[in-house]
Motif scaffolding. Structure first.
Motif, PDB file in Angstrom:
ATOM      1  N   MET A  69      93.068  77.610 -20.533  1.00  0.00           N
ATOM      2  CA  MET A  69      91.830  78.363 -20.267  1.00  0.00           C
ATOM      3  C   MET A  69      91.607  79.440 -21.325  1.00  0.00           C
ATOM      4  SD  MET A  69      92.222  78.767 -16.151  1.00  0.00           S
ATOM      5  CE  MET A  69      90.901  79.946 -16.119  1.00  0.00           C
ATOM      6  N   ALA A  70      91.583  79.051 -22.568  1.00  0.00           N
ATOM      7  CA  ALA A  70      91.397  80.026 -23.642  1.00  0.00           C
ATOM      8  C   ALA A  70      90.059  80.746 -23.492  1.00  0.00           C
ATOM      9  CB  ALA A  70      91.474  79.329 -24.996  1.00  0.00           C
ATOM     10  N   GLY A  71      90.109  82.076 -23.439  1.00  0.00           N
ATOM     11  CA  GLY A  71      88.900  82.888 -23.349  1.00  0.00           C
ATOM     12  C   GLY A  71      88.264  82.918 -21.983  1.00  0.00           C
ATOM     13  N   THR A  72      88.938  82.351 -20.983  1.00  0.00           N
ATOM     14  CA  THR A  72      88.377  82.315 -19.627  1.00  0.00           C
ATOM     15  C   THR A  72      88.799  83.549 -18.836  1.00  0.00           C
ATOM     16  OG1 THR A  72      88.458  79.907 -19.634  1.00  0.00           O
ATOM     17  CG2 THR A  72      88.254  80.995 -17.492  1.00  0.00           C
ATOM     18  N   LYS A  73      87.845  84.079 -18.080  1.00  0.00           N
ATOM     19  CA  LYS A  73      88.157  85.214 -17.216  1.00  0.00           C
ATOM     20  C   LYS A  73      88.790  84.727 -15.923  1.00  0.00           C
ATOM     21  CE  LYS A  73      84.436  88.218 -18.884  1.00  0.00           C
ATOM     22  NZ  LYS A  73      83.219  88.981 -18.506  1.00  0.00           N
ATOM     23  N   VAL A  74      89.801  85.439 -15.491  1.00  0.00           N
ATOM     24  CA  VAL A  74      90.462  85.098 -14.238  1.00  0.00           C
ATOM     25  C   VAL A  74      90.433  86.311 -13.304  1.00  0.00           C
ATOM     26  CG1 VAL A  74      91.979  83.364 -15.225  1.00  0.00           C
ATOM     27  CG2 VAL A  74      92.716  85.744 -15.188  1.00  0.00           C
ATOM     28  N   HIS A  75      90.434  86.021 -12.001  1.00  0.00           N
ATOM     29  CA  HIS A  75      90.493  87.060 -10.970  1.00  0.00           C
ATOM     30  C   HIS A  75      91.762  86.819 -10.161  1.00  0.00           C
ATOM     31  CE1 HIS A  75      86.222  88.500 -11.351  1.00  0.00           C
ATOM     32  NE2 HIS A  75      86.158  87.339 -12.000  1.00  0.00           N
ATOM     33  N   LEU A  76      92.549  87.831  -9.966  1.00  0.00           N
ATOM     34  CA  LEU A  76      93.829  87.663  -9.300  1.00  0.00           C
ATOM     35  C   LEU A  76      94.216  88.910  -8.502  1.00  0.00           C
ATOM     36  CD1 LEU A  76      96.567  88.361 -11.894  1.00  0.00           C
ATOM     37  CD2 LEU A  76      94.279  87.863 -12.679  1.00  0.00           C
ATOM     38  N   LYS A  77      95.222  88.714  -7.665  1.00  0.00           N
ATOM     39  CA  LYS A  77      95.789  89.811  -6.884  1.00  0.00           C
ATOM     40  C   LYS A  77      97.294  89.671  -6.850  1.00  0.00           C
ATOM     41  CE  LYS A  77      92.137  90.899  -3.513  1.00  0.00           C
ATOM     42  NZ  LYS A  77      91.838  90.986  -2.059  1.00  0.00           N
ATOM     43  N   PHE A  78      97.974  90.796  -6.626  1.00  0.00           N
ATOM     44  CA  PHE A  78      99.414  90.734  -6.385  1.00  0.00           C
ATOM     45  C   PHE A  78      99.658  89.991  -5.071  1.00  0.00           C
ATOM     46  CE2 PHE A  78      99.530  94.391  -9.292  1.00  0.00           C
ATOM     47  CZ  PHE A  78     100.638  94.084 -10.061  1.00  0.00           C
ATOM     48  N   HIS A  79     100.766  89.287  -5.026  1.00  0.00           N
ATOM     49  CA  HIS A  79     101.139  88.637  -3.768  1.00  0.00           C
ATOM     50  C   HIS A  79     101.579  89.669  -2.728  1.00  0.00           C
ATOM     51  CE1 HIS A  79     100.697  84.396  -4.517  1.00  0.00           C
ATOM     52  NE2 HIS A  79     101.392  84.454  -5.666  1.00  0.00           N
ATOM     53  N   ASP A  80     102.250  90.729  -3.191  1.00  0.00           N
ATOM     54  CA  ASP A  80     102.767  91.727  -2.249  1.00  0.00           C
ATOM     55  C   ASP A  80     101.809  92.924  -2.170  1.00  0.00           C
ATOM     56  OD1 ASP A  80     103.303  92.485  -4.865  1.00  0.00           O
ATOM     57  OD2 ASP A  80     104.977  93.759  -4.276  1.00  0.00           O
ATOM     58  N   GLU A  81     102.066  93.792  -1.197  1.00  0.00           N
ATOM     59  CA  GLU A  81     101.241  94.992  -1.003  1.00  0.00           C
ATOM     60  C   GLU A  81     101.661  96.103  -1.963  1.00  0.00           C
ATOM     61  OE1 GLU A  81      98.699  95.148   0.919  1.00  0.00           O
ATOM     62  OE2 GLU A  81      98.952  93.219   1.923  1.00  0.00           O
ATOM     63  N   PRO A  82     100.734  96.924  -2.412  1.00  0.00           N
ATOM     64  CA  PRO A  82      99.290  96.798  -2.185  1.00  0.00           C
ATOM     65  C   PRO A  82      98.702  95.708  -3.062  1.00  0.00           C
ATOM     66  CG  PRO A  82      99.747  98.712  -3.555  1.00  0.00           C
ATOM     67  CD  PRO A  82     101.078  98.175  -3.141  1.00  0.00           C
ATOM     68  N   ARG A  83      97.828  94.932  -2.484  1.00  0.00           N
ATOM     69  CA  ARG A  83      97.291  93.753  -3.175  1.00  0.00           C
ATOM     70  C   ARG A  83      96.118  94.156  -4.069  1.00  0.00           C
ATOM     71  NH1 ARG A  83      96.367  88.485  -0.219  1.00  0.00           N
ATOM     72  NH2 ARG A  83      96.952  87.769  -2.320  1.00  0.00           N
ATOM     73  N   THR A  84      96.434  94.924  -5.078  1.00  0.00           N
ATOM     74  CA  THR A  84      95.421  95.420  -6.005  1.00  0.00           C
ATOM     75  C   THR A  84      94.718  94.264  -6.702  1.00  0.00           C
ATOM     76  OG1 THR A  84      96.772  97.380  -6.386  1.00  0.00           O
ATOM     77  CG2 THR A  84      95.004  96.953  -7.960  1.00  0.00           C
TER      78      THR A  84
END
Length: 330
Positions: A69-84
């Motif tokens: 995914m070169a140049g692709t934006k991704v959205h993610l969260k931490f698995h553990d708390e706090p799930r920033t």
């Protein structure tokens, strides 16, 4: 060719929230700010997908798919708390041996700064997040200053309004406040009694002991009136030694007579001032709103005045009720 250590050093300066992954998705290097989010967790050596949950794109669930995914934006969260919540950009290495993922907080930056105690030193110098933080801080300071100013203005306004209806010497209501209360009671058709109280021999106190003594007598007399009436009653100083007491909802002559007796008795007690004994008394005229078919402020005040004059003609130190003339239609 740039060595991996040199690359990591450069990334720490330019992208303090980067992740350097090998081709298997293992984390090789972590930016200092990103590590600050999990200070007790050794991220190096962990698999990227074990640390983060990819939210978007939804079809990415493997490391090879991520690397492609070169140049692709991704959205993610931490698995553990706090799930920033984090946003990132994937940049595969030219050698094909891994990728750099540069992360940022996006819209959740304010929560992150609060939750992790971040400062401007935790961001790249060119990061627009710094300007955003300054703008938020400036806006917060401006709003706080505005709120503080509004509170001061409201306080000043309330103080001015209170001063406009208060007698400065005694703290009682003044004539303006008395008129307002009477107009409200009459408009609301609420019954009330009005006592016009005049301090006898007050001029002698002023002449003999001075105006300071007279002021002290007025203050003590005012406190006595407050003590002998209810919280809902209104006491106004309407002249040098003249007072009007408005007793809302009280028109029983027997009760009113007892109140007047207590006032006269207490006001006859000598008042001390700098070793001197100041002696006064009180005369009271009483009128009832129920004595009028349609009461008017001026008529009720005039009726109480007439009753006060009768009390003075009767020898002072006494009270009299207003008597409706039998041949008058009020």
């Amino acid at each position: 060719m740039m060595e991996q250590n040199d690359l990591a050093t450069l990334l720490e300066t330019l992208c303090p929230m980067f992740l350097l992954l090998n081709k298997d998705g293992e984390i090789q290097q972590v930016g200092p700010t990103l590590q600050k989010l999990r200070p007790d967790l050794q991220m190096t050596g962990m698999r990227f997908l074990d640390l983060f949950e990819l939210l978007r794109p939804r079809n990415v669930s493997t490391v090879p798919a991520l690397m492609s995914m070169a140049g692709t934006k991704v959205h993610l969260k931490f698995h553990d708390e706090p799930r920033t919540a984090l946003k990132g950009l994937v940049a595969p290495l030219p050698t094909g041996n891994g990728a750099v993922i540069n992360l940022s907080f996006g819209i959740s930056i304010l929560d992150a700064v609060r939750d992790y105690a971040l400062t401007s030193a935790d961001f790249s110098g060119t990061d627009l997040a710094i300007e955003l933080l300054y703008l938020v801080e400036a806006k917060s300071a401006a709003m706080e200053a505005s709120r503080s100013l509004n509170l001061r203005l409201q306080g000043a306004m309330l103080a001015a309004e209170e001063q406009a209806v208060t007698d400065t010497l005694t703290g009682l209501r003044n004539r303006r406040a008395m008129d307002h209360v009477l107009e409200h009671l009459i408009a609301s058709k609420l019954p009330f009694a009005l006592m016009h109280l005049d301090l006898d021999f007050f001029k002698l106190v002023n002449d003999r002991f001075g105006h300071a003594a007279g002021d002290q007598v007025l203050k003590v007399a005012s406190q006595i009136m407050l003590d002998e009436t209810r919280r809902d009653d209104t006491i106004a100083r309407v002249g040098g030694d003249e007072f009007v007491l408005i007793l809302k909802g009280l028109v029983d002559p027997k009760i009113l007579a007892r109140i007047a007796e207590r006032l006269i008795s207490r006001l006859q007690e000598p008042i001390s001032f700098q070793g001197a004994s100041c002696e006064i008394s009180a005369s009271i005229g009483i009128a009832l709103s129920t004595q009028f078919q349609v009461p008017k402020v001026s008529e009720v005040l005039h009726a109480a005045d007439l009753a006060l004059y009768e009390a003075k003609r009767s020898g002072r130190s006494c009270s009299c009720f207003y008597s409706v003339p039998s041949n008058a239609q009020l």
